[in-house]
Design a protein around this motif. Structure first.
Motif, PDB file in Angstrom:
ATOM      1  N   ALA A   1       0.831  -1.195   0.000  1.00 56.65           N
ATOM      2  CA  ALA A   1       0.000   0.000   0.000  1.00 56.65           C
ATOM      3  C   ALA A   1       0.869   1.250   0.000  1.00 56.65           C
ATOM      4  N   ILE A   2       0.374   2.300  -0.652  1.00 61.47           N
ATOM      5  CA  ILE A   2       1.036   3.600  -0.697  1.00 61.47           C
ATOM      6  C   ILE A   2       0.015   4.664  -0.333  1.00 61.47           C
ATOM      7  N   ASP A   3       0.426   5.606   0.536  1.00 61.45           N
ATOM      8  CA  ASP A   3      -0.459   6.707   0.892  1.00 61.45           C
ATOM      9  C   ASP A   3       0.388   7.878   1.373  1.00 61.45           C
ATOM     10  N   LYS A   4      -0.069   9.098   1.086  1.00 61.38           N
ATOM     11  CA  LYS A   4       0.646  10.285   1.560  1.00 61.38           C
ATOM     12  C   LYS A   4       0.536  10.460   3.060  1.00 61.38           C
TER      13      LYS A   4
ATOM     14  N   ALA B   1      10.188   1.839  -4.518  1.00 59.88           N
ATOM     15  CA  ALA B   1      10.170   1.203  -3.204  1.00 59.88           C
ATOM     16  C   ALA B   1       9.074   0.153  -3.096  1.00 59.88           C
ATOM     17  N   ALA B   2       7.976   0.339  -3.824  1.00 60.13           N
ATOM     18  CA  ALA B   2       6.890  -0.643  -3.822  1.00 60.13           C
ATOM     19  C   ALA B   2       7.050  -1.713  -4.889  1.00 60.13           C
ATOM     20  N   SER B   3       8.185  -1.714  -5.611  1.00 60.46           N
ATOM     21  CA  SER B   3       8.455  -2.697  -6.674  1.00 60.46           C
ATOM     22  C   SER B   3       7.344  -2.704  -7.715  1.00 60.46           C
ATOM     23  N   VAL B   4       6.931  -1.505  -8.148  1.00 64.13           N
ATOM     24  CA  VAL B   4       5.854  -1.399  -9.125  1.00 64.13           C
ATOM     25  C   VAL B   4       6.253  -2.026 -10.456  1.00 64.13           C
ATOM     26  N   ALA B   5       7.534  -1.961 -10.805  1.00 63.78           N
ATOM     27  CA  ALA B   5       7.976  -2.523 -12.086  1.00 63.78           C
ATOM     28  C   ALA B   5       7.775  -4.022 -12.157  1.00 63.78           C
ATOM     29  N   ASP B   6       7.708  -4.694 -11.004  1.00 65.94           N
ATOM     30  CA  ASP B   6       7.567  -6.154 -10.978  1.00 65.94           C
ATOM     31  C   ASP B   6       6.218  -6.603 -10.439  1.00 65.94           C
TER      32      ASP B   6
ATOM     33  N   PRO C   1       2.509  -4.015   4.081  1.00 61.78           N
ATOM     34  CA  PRO C   1       3.426  -2.876   4.237  1.00 61.78           C
ATOM     35  C   PRO C   1       2.821  -1.601   3.673  1.00 61.78           C
ATOM     36  N   LEU C   2       2.984  -0.512   4.418  1.00 62.83           N
ATOM     37  CA  LEU C   2       2.483   0.791   4.012  1.00 62.83           C
ATOM     38  C   LEU C   2       3.658   1.721   3.748  1.00 62.83           C
TER      39      LEU C   2
END
Length: 650
Positions: A386-389, A419-424, A405-406
């Motif tokens: 998860a990603i959040d401001k 950091a969130a490994s978006v490419a994979d 993980p946030l």
């Protein structure tokens, strides 16, 4: 130029007098909200052709607000009340007493509960529909309120569509009605005898065809659940198996690579390469075994050695260089350790200390929708990041409970996505409450990986469709558009069982009772089905008899009063069926004023208690006159309520 308030007040009083004398039989609905959900509900109520000839809609919005999507206050034909608080005075000004229904659609659970209690003080019989995220609080509201109430969660209804789009499958949810459990599936995934009806055909050149006439060629169907897991669950299991087969060595190398900065890592690698080269040269010069050469190299590098003037010149040079390399290596090792500790502390604080992942799903925005999507993915055992401001978003507690993980940061920045490994990752679900931020995050993610599956949330349904067509970013969804049919059904007391999202459309499944003397009373069942609008799937005879399902329905069977028809329909088709099943009405049209028209406004005889200017005479200190609960003037007007409770026409 804005119309003077005196003229607007005069028109309001004229409209008030006309309605008081003539009466208005149309049902009155009060909608409190400012976002796209309130817009879609209000628009649908205005467009609905109800049995009594339409509906009157009053919308309560804050005095100043910014809407991410379409502006509910901009709808023509609605009566707009502007107020910062939803209290008794506001509901009295909105004419809630005697209204048919009240929709509280703000994204504030406690605020909606307070408003519901205030509305109950005005009228205990009005039907209330509340928008709430907290399920525990929703259960308490149903027990607390004396008025008829329905509590719905738009996030809970829309989350399955986001999960299905992220996994590349259809809506994973199933629903139960009477003695059957039904689910949405691809026709190729179910047996022919389990197909209830066709939902959509995607082969059309102009787009998706809903409830097509050709049942056999449809791509998406409603089927009876027979114990076989739906396609989304199968896709989730496949993701889990692929994640477990990923290479641990590659994961370890990526973790080590991310431990220190790039410059320090390059310096360490160069020094180590120099030491290895000198070790090979010492092994040849000293004529020793590789193990002995390794020992001599390490001892010379790390601790130095006694000078030996009898050695050859080349050996002495290599010894000096090794000592210098050792002097450089110790500070570099210290720098790596310090840099790693500092980065680890910063990463722990922001959530960026994450091992490299593959095959997971990244969810941006842990608001109402993002939290539901995260929870449903974890139910399928799919790994989620998860990603959040916000360091403590709404879903932070649930994320810790589910061990998700946030990462705290701006999703539009490449370092946050890395950091969130978006490419994979398997898919990216962008579900924050800001359309512009969602679009920026999607574009940044596509820069990292061009073929990434992206699921975008937009408030404006039209904007979502245009972005999907123009930018080819992936799948776009409007939560409000998907959830609106359920809120409309609850507000109009239609028995909406569930809502089926199909592409960017929503098909409500509803049970409609047949009233005595209605258009369908005594007509054959074949009259119910309408291609592209309504599809009959079950009939429950009057008196509580056993439900007759699609397999045993005969189009020649006669419909009787008291029967309940279960259908899958579009919104306009459901409106049509509701009219056909409603009892006959004998109410005539509302009389029109007969006076001459001056300036676009009918001139009416002055009712008792009014002055020559048409403005009602009131007691000293009384508030400005306001239109009754029955409706508003032909043209839109706004009523602004001050904080002291007095109303004045703006």
């Amino acid at each position: 130029m804005a119309e003077p308030w005196r003229d607007r007040a005069r028109r309001a009083v004229e409209w008030n007098w006309r309605l008081r004398s003539a009466g208005d039989p149309r049902p009155h609905y009060v909608i409190c909200g400012r976002d796209a959900l309130a817009y879609y509900v209000a628009r649908a109520m205005l467009e609905s052709d109800l049995p009594v000839g339409g509906a009157r809609v009053t919308v309560v919005v804050p005095e100043r607000y910014r809407s991410n999507g379409p502006d509910v206050a901009g709808l023509r034909g609605v009566r707009v009340i502007r107020s910062e608080r939803l209290d008794v005075a506001t509901f009295e000004a909105a004419g809630l007493a005697g209204a048919t229904g009240l929709a509280l659609l703000h994204q504030d659970d406690v605020g909606n509960l307070h408003a519901a209690l205030c509305a109950q003080a005005v009228d205990q019989r009005v039907r209330q529909v509340l928008r709430m995220f907290n399920g525990t609080l929703a259960d308490g509201v149903r027990k607390l309120l004396k008025a008829p109430v329905e509590v719905l969660s738009d996030a809970e209804m829309a989350a399955p569509a986001f999960v299905a789009a992220a996994l590349g499958e259809v809506d994973p949810n199933s629903f139960q009605h009477r003695d059957k459990t039904l689910r949405v599936a691809r026709r190729a995934d179910v047996r022919a005898q389990d197909v209830v009806c066709a939902l959509a055909d995607f082969s059309e050149a102009q787009g998706v065809e809903l409830l097509p006439a050709e049942q056999a060629g449809a791509d998406l169907v409603l089927a009876e659940a027979t114990g076989q897991p739906p396609g989304t669950e199968v896709a989730a299991r496949r993701l889990v198996r692929a994640r477990r087969r990923r290479r641990p060595v590659a994961v370890l190398l990526r973790a080590v690579r991310g431990f220190a900065t790039r410059k320090i890592g390059i310096a360490v690698m160069l020094v180590l390469a120099l030491i290895a080269l000198l070790g090979m040269l010492i092994s040849r010069a000293e004529d020793v075994s590789p193990l002995e050469a390794l020992y001599l190299t390490l001892v010379t590098t790390l601790s130095g050695a006694d000078p030996d003037t009898t050695k050859a010149a080349d050996a002495q040079i290599m010894q000096v260089v090794l000592n210098l390399a050792g002097l450089a290596l110790i500070p570099l090792i210290t720098a790596v350790v310090v840099d790693g500790i500092v980065n680890a502390r910063l990463a722990l604080h922001t959530g960026r200390l994450q091992p490299a992942r593959a095959g997971h799903v990244v969810v941006i925005g842990l608001g109402n929708v993002g939290t539901r999507v995260m929870a449903q993915l974890r139910e399928y055992d799919v790994e989620v990041v998860a990603i959040d401001k916000d360091p403590e978003p709404r879903g932070a507690a649930l994320a810790r409970q589910l061990e998700v993980p946030l990462i705290v940061g701006d999703a539009a920045l490449p370092e946050t996505l890395v950091a969130a490994s978006v490419a994979d990752c398997q898919a990216l679900v962008v579900a924050s409450t800001d359309d512009v931020a969602n679009l920026e995050a999607a574009l940044a993610a596509r820069d990292l990986r061009a073929d990434l599956r992206v699921v975008l949330r937009f408030f404006d349904g039209d904007f979502a469709e245009r972005v999907e067509e123009t930018f080819a970013l992936g799948v776009s969804r409007s939560v409000s558009y998907l959830a609106a049919p359920a809120f409309i059904g609850a507000l109009t007391e239609r028995a909406v069982i569930t809502t089926i999202p199909v592409d960017r459309h929503a098909l409500p499944v509803a049970e409609v009772p047949v009233a005595a003397g209605s258009e369908l009373d005594g007509r054959p069942l074949d009259m119910v089905n309408r291609d592209g609008q309504v599809r009959l799937i079950a009939r429950t005879p009057a008196g509580g008899a056993k439900t007759i399902w699609w397999k045993d329905l005969d189009p020649r069977q006669v419909i009787f009063a008291g029967d309940r028809l279960t259908v899958v329909a579009r919104r306009r088709g459901l409106d049509w069926l509701t009219r056909q099943c409603a009892p006959p009405t004998r109410t005539g049209p509302v009389p029109r004023p007969t006076g001459p028209v001056q300036g676009g406004v009918h001139t009416v005889p002055s009712p008792p208690g009014t002055t020559d200017s048409g403005v009602a005479a009131s007691a000293p200190g009384a508030a400005h006159p306001i239109p009754p609960a029955g409706g508003g003037p032909p043209d839109e007007f706004e009523l602004t309520r001050q904080h002291d409770g007095a109303g004045e026409v703006s």
